[in-house]
Design a protein around this motif. Structure first.
Motif: not given
Length: 267
Positions: A105-120, A170-181
């Protein structure tokens, strides 16, 4: 410390220690082949603050003060005896993990994490956090003091989203937030039930029995026990890989599966 690498898992609670009887010997043997220490994290540190056991992965942060790189492997993963080293497959400074973009459910998780934690700026594939390779350049991914972690773990928003996972979004959102590949290691290093042809699972190196039903043909602990026995038998492992039709029949002819099926039909 004599080794620079560790293969780590988290185990506490009777259910997971029962799994560990079958999986830990295989994971430990894998660590030895990778010239790595085998580390079992068996004491919760964040249960009071974050609630779910899944967040104990953030103990890897401190472990990376000791080791140059750590491969995390969930305790409900059975590892094949010929598995290549994930350390060698993961470039320095990248997160080694397996892409679950097409199945979860990656699409859902991308949406929800960015709603809660901010856009990345979301550039990476969506990965399964049941197997990850981290090094000292990527350790910040699992910093237990990470901004938004407590809000994500305990927020009221969770009541609005059925079956929302814990650490993984959360970890997926954070990896993108930190610019990690993320280096996609492929599903053979984290073969979950989303690969629906379960009789092909022995083509993979890491079989992951995530979720309440594992690979969908019996009780999860029994699946792990049976498949770990196959991993220890060169003949059964070779046969299961070479003849997936045999594996399909053998899975469904097993007495444990038949009992499980009847129990479901009669419930």
């Amino acid at each position: 410390m004599s080794k620079t690498k560790a293969v780590a898992t988290i185990t506490f609670g009777d259910k997971f220690w029962e799994m560990a009887k079958h999986t830990h010997p295989l994971i430990k043997r894998y660590a030895e082949r990778c010239d790595a220490d085998f580390v079992v994290i068996d004491k919760p540190e964040f249960a009071e603050a974050l609630g779910k056991a899944a967040y104990e992965k953030f103990q890897l942060y401190r472990l990376l003060d000791t080791y140059e790189s750590v491969a995390f492997v969930d305790t409900d993963i059975v590892v094949a005896p010929d598995s290549p080293s994930v350390f060698e497959l993961t470039p320095k400074g990248k997160i080694g993990a397996c892409n679950e973009e097409l199945f979860s459910k990656s699409k859902r998780d991308r949406v929800v994490t960015q709603e809660v934690l901010g856009k990345v700026d979301w550039k990476n594939c969506y990965f399964n956090s049941g197997m990850m390779v981290l090094d000292q350049e990527t350790k910040e991914l699992v910093n237990p003091e990470a901004e938004g972690l407590k809000e994500w773990a305990t927020g009221e928003f969770r009541k609005e989203h059925e079956n929302l996972l814990n650490d993984q979004p959360f970890l997926n959102h954070r990896a993108n937030k930190l610019g990690m590949e993320v280096e996609d290691l492929g599903h053979r290093f984290n073969h979950t039930r989303v690969i629906t042809k379960t009789h092909t699972r022995f083509d993979s190196y890491f079989i992951h029995y995530a979720g309440p039903s594992g690979h969908r043909y019996g009780e999860r602990i029994r699946q792990i026990e049976l498949d770990s026995q196959i991993m220890k038998s060169p003949f059964l492992l070779s046969t299961s890989r070479s003849f997936p039709t045999y594996r399909w029949v053998a899975d469904r002819s097993n007495l444990a599966f038949v009992k499980y099926l009847f129990s479901k039909l009669n419930s």
